[in-house]
Design a protein around this motif. Structure first.
Motif, PDB file in Angstrom:
ATOM      1  N   HIS A  54       0.852  -1.183   0.000  1.00  0.00           N
ATOM      2  CA  HIS A  54       0.000   0.000   0.000  1.00  0.00           C
ATOM      3  C   HIS A  54       0.889   1.233   0.000  1.00  0.00           C
ATOM      4  N   VAL A  55       0.790   2.032  -1.054  1.00  0.00           N
ATOM      5  CA  VAL A  55       1.675   3.176  -1.269  1.00  0.00           C
ATOM      6  C   VAL A  55       0.881   4.471  -1.148  1.00  0.00           C
ATOM      7  N   LEU A  56       1.438   5.432  -0.412  1.00  0.00           N
ATOM      8  CA  LEU A  56       0.919   6.792  -0.415  1.00  0.00           C
ATOM      9  C   LEU A  56       1.783   7.604  -1.368  1.00  0.00           C
ATOM     10  N   LEU A  57       1.191   8.109  -2.438  1.00  0.00           N
ATOM     11  CA  LEU A  57       1.885   8.933  -3.418  1.00  0.00           C
ATOM     12  C   LEU A  57       1.506  10.387  -3.181  1.00  0.00           C
ATOM     13  N   VAL A  58       2.508  11.225  -2.896  1.00  0.00           N
ATOM     14  CA  VAL A  58       2.281  12.648  -2.654  1.00  0.00           C
ATOM     15  C   VAL A  58       2.938  13.411  -3.802  1.00  0.00           C
ATOM     16  N   GLU A  59       2.131  13.818  -4.780  1.00  0.00           N
ATOM     17  CA  GLU A  59       2.644  14.423  -6.010  1.00  0.00           C
ATOM     18  C   GLU A  59       1.591  15.381  -6.561  1.00  0.00           C
ATOM     19  N   GLU A  88      -8.739  -1.921   7.410  1.00  0.00           N
ATOM     20  CA  GLU A  88      -7.322  -1.937   7.037  1.00  0.00           C
ATOM     21  C   GLU A  88      -7.087  -2.798   5.802  1.00  0.00           C
ATOM     22  N   LEU A  89      -7.655  -3.990   5.809  1.00  0.00           N
ATOM     23  CA  LEU A  89      -7.456  -4.890   4.670  1.00  0.00           C
ATOM     24  C   LEU A  89      -8.102  -4.335   3.400  1.00  0.00           C
ATOM     25  N   THR A  90      -9.262  -3.721   3.552  1.00  0.00           N
ATOM     26  CA  THR A  90      -9.927  -3.140   2.388  1.00  0.00           C
ATOM     27  C   THR A  90      -9.074  -2.025   1.783  1.00  0.00           C
ATOM     28  N   ASP A  91      -8.477  -1.189   2.654  1.00  0.00           N
ATOM     29  CA  ASP A  91      -7.596  -0.125   2.157  1.00  0.00           C
ATOM     30  C   ASP A  91      -6.408  -0.701   1.397  1.00  0.00           C
ATOM     31  N   ARG A  92      -5.813  -1.766   1.945  1.00  0.00           N
ATOM     32  CA  ARG A  92      -4.615  -2.330   1.325  1.00  0.00           C
ATOM     33  C   ARG A  92      -4.919  -3.065   0.026  1.00  0.00           C
ATOM     34  N   VAL A  93      -6.112  -3.625  -0.076  1.00  0.00           N
ATOM     35  CA  VAL A  93      -6.470  -4.399  -1.262  1.00  0.00           C
ATOM     36  C   VAL A  93      -7.066  -3.513  -2.350  1.00  0.00           C
ATOM     37  N   TYR A  94      -7.898  -2.548  -1.951  1.00  0.00           N
ATOM     38  CA  TYR A  94      -8.617  -1.736  -2.928  1.00  0.00           C
ATOM     39  C   TYR A  94      -8.154  -0.285  -2.983  1.00  0.00           C
ATOM     40  N   GLY A  95      -7.388   0.169  -1.994  1.00  0.00           N
ATOM     41  CA  GLY A  95      -7.030   1.578  -1.962  1.00  0.00           C
ATOM     42  C   GLY A  95      -8.242   2.429  -1.650  1.00  0.00           C
ATOM     43  N   TRP A  96      -8.277   3.618  -2.238  1.00  0.00           N
ATOM     44  CA  TRP A  96      -9.368   4.558  -1.983  1.00  0.00           C
ATOM     45  C   TRP A  96     -10.339   4.624  -3.147  1.00  0.00           C
ATOM     46  N   THR A  97     -10.543   3.517  -3.825  1.00  0.00           N
ATOM     47  CA  THR A  97     -11.391   3.537  -5.009  1.00  0.00           C
ATOM     48  C   THR A  97     -12.857   3.736  -4.661  1.00  0.00           C
ATOM     49  N   GLY A  98     -13.259   3.308  -3.468  1.00  0.00           N
ATOM     50  CA  GLY A  98     -14.658   3.429  -3.096  1.00  0.00           C
ATOM     51  C   GLY A  98     -15.517   2.428  -3.849  1.00  0.00           C
ATOM     52  N   ARG A 139      -1.360  17.391  -1.942  1.00  0.00           N
ATOM     53  CA  ARG A 139      -0.957  18.454  -1.019  1.00  0.00           C
ATOM     54  C   ARG A 139      -0.441  17.849   0.277  1.00  0.00           C
ATOM     55  N   ALA A 140       0.385  18.612   0.988  1.00  0.00           N
ATOM     56  CA  ALA A 140       0.957  18.143   2.256  1.00  0.00           C
ATOM     57  C   ALA A 140      -0.135  17.887   3.290  1.00  0.00           C
ATOM     58  N   ALA A 141      -1.122  18.769   3.352  1.00  0.00           N
ATOM     59  CA  ALA A 141      -2.202  18.594   4.330  1.00  0.00           C
ATOM     60  C   ALA A 141      -2.969  17.302   4.078  1.00  0.00           C
ATOM     61  N   GLU A 142      -3.175  16.973   2.811  1.00  0.00           N
ATOM     62  CA  GLU A 142      -3.861  15.718   2.472  1.00  0.00           C
ATOM     63  C   GLU A 142      -3.009  14.518   2.866  1.00  0.00           C
ATOM     64  N   ALA A 143      -1.696  14.639   2.705  1.00  0.00           N
ATOM     65  CA  ALA A 143      -0.804  13.553   3.096  1.00  0.00           C
ATOM     66  C   ALA A 143      -0.852  13.333   4.600  1.00  0.00           C
ATOM     67  N   ASP A 144      -0.886  14.419   5.372  1.00  0.00           N
ATOM     68  CA  ASP A 144      -1.005  14.303   6.825  1.00  0.00           C
ATOM     69  C   ASP A 144      -2.275  13.557   7.206  1.00  0.00           C
ATOM     70  N   ARG A 145      -3.381  13.942   6.588  1.00  0.00           N
ATOM     71  CA  ARG A 145      -4.653  13.287   6.912  1.00  0.00           C
ATOM     72  C   ARG A 145      -4.646  11.821   6.503  1.00  0.00           C
ATOM     73  N   ALA A 146      -4.030  11.526   5.360  1.00  0.00           N
ATOM     74  CA  ALA A 146      -3.984  10.137   4.896  1.00  0.00           C
ATOM     75  C   ALA A 146      -3.210   9.258   5.876  1.00  0.00           C
ATOM     76  N   LEU A 147      -2.047   9.720   6.329  1.00  0.00           N
ATOM     77  CA  LEU A 147      -1.235   8.928   7.262  1.00  0.00           C
ATOM     78  C   LEU A 147      -1.926   8.767   8.610  1.00  0.00           C
ATOM     79  N   ALA A 148      -2.716   9.771   8.995  1.00  0.00           N
ATOM     80  CA  ALA A 148      -3.411   9.695  10.283  1.00  0.00           C
ATOM     81  C   ALA A 148      -4.584   8.716  10.249  1.00  0.00           C
ATOM     82  N   SER A 149      -5.095   8.439   9.047  1.00  0.00           N
ATOM     83  CA  SER A 149      -6.320   7.639   8.961  1.00  0.00           C
ATOM     84  C   SER A 149      -6.119   6.247   8.385  1.00  0.00           C
ATOM     85  N   CYS A 150      -4.922   5.959   7.862  1.00  0.00           N
ATOM     86  CA  CYS A 150      -4.741   4.705   7.132  1.00  0.00           C
ATOM     87  C   CYS A 150      -3.300   4.225   7.265  1.00  0.00           C
ATOM     88  N   HIS A 151      -3.103   2.918   7.170  1.00  0.00           N
ATOM     89  CA  HIS A 151      -1.755   2.348   7.193  1.00  0.00           C
ATOM     90  C   HIS A 151      -1.192   2.306   5.771  1.00  0.00           C
TER      91      HIS A 151
END
Length: 220
Positions: free
Chosen positions: A2-7, A173-183, A32-44
């Motif tokens: 599971h990769v967080l891409l900040v670009e 957690e598993l859903t995030d790692r398998v599907y990401g944020w696709t919804g 954005r940096a603020a979005e990256a902060d929120r992502a790390l706070a809410s997901c592994h």
């Protein structure tokens, strides 16, 4: 993985995200940096790919703040700042690796896999669990030295469990790692993948903790 891409570059971000997903990664892309902060706070996340030229905050400032807060996710800096002094600053700020734009996608993929191996204390490029072997690079699985055909989501689920060996993972957690944020993930989708892995690799491979989640069970 599971990769967080900040670009913040839309064309590059879309290309990297699509390329990583084609290599079996699950990617969450923020700009954005603020979005990256929120992502790390809410997901592994297993690893972070960080651009330095963000619109709301310099990436090095963001990285230093993460390290002060004891955030220990491996971070690969991806930037156009190509001077030696820039690379030294990035590594001293807490980056685990540094890749200069333009770059080759295959090199980025190899570096990310190497970062994850180091973070997990592995030297070999594959993961072994009893009679099971999983190669994240080739996205191939063997049981008793015989190849096992798994769908992409099944491989992502297996990798998440193997990387978190012994730790309980919630459904979210598993859903995030398998599907990401696709919804739009169907409520029973994860259960279907777990059923398929048990059928192909052994009923005891995945342990259900009712009301809490799943964890790796007995080795095949």
């Amino acid at each position: 993985m599971h990769v967080l891409l900040v670009e913040d570059d839309a064309l590059l971000g879309d290309g990297v995200s699509t390329g990583l997903e084609a290599h079996g990664f699950t990617v969450a892309w923020v700009t954005r940096a603020a979005e990256a902060d929120r992502a790390l706070a809410s997901c592994h996340f297993d690893v972070v790919v960080l651009d330095l030229g963000l619109p709301d905050e310099d990436g090095l400032v963001l990285l230093r703040r993460w390290r002060r807060r004891r955030r220990d996710e491996p971070v690969l800096v991806l930037t156009a700042r190509d001077r030696v002094a820039h690379r030294v600053d990035g590594l001293d700020a807490g980056a685990d690796d540094y890749l200069v734009k333009p770059f080759d996608l295959n090199e980025l993929v190899a570096r990310l896999r190497a970062l994850l191996r180091r973070a997990q204390g592995r030297a070999a490029p594959w993961i072994e669990y009893g009679r099971l072997r999983f190669d994240p690079g080739q996205q191939r699985v063997w049981l008793d030295q015989q190849p096992v055909s798994l769908a992409r989501r099944e491989r992502a689920l297996l990798q998440a469990l193997l990387q978190s060996r012994g730790r309980l993972l919630t459904v979210d957690e598993l859903t995030d790692r398998v599907y990401g944020w696709t919804g739009g993930v169907e409520s029973n989708a994860l259960a279907v993948h777990i059923h398929n892995l048990r059928r192909k690799l052994g009923e005891n491979l995945i342990e259900t903790v009712r009301g809490e989640g799943y964890r790796l069970g007995s080795p095949p």
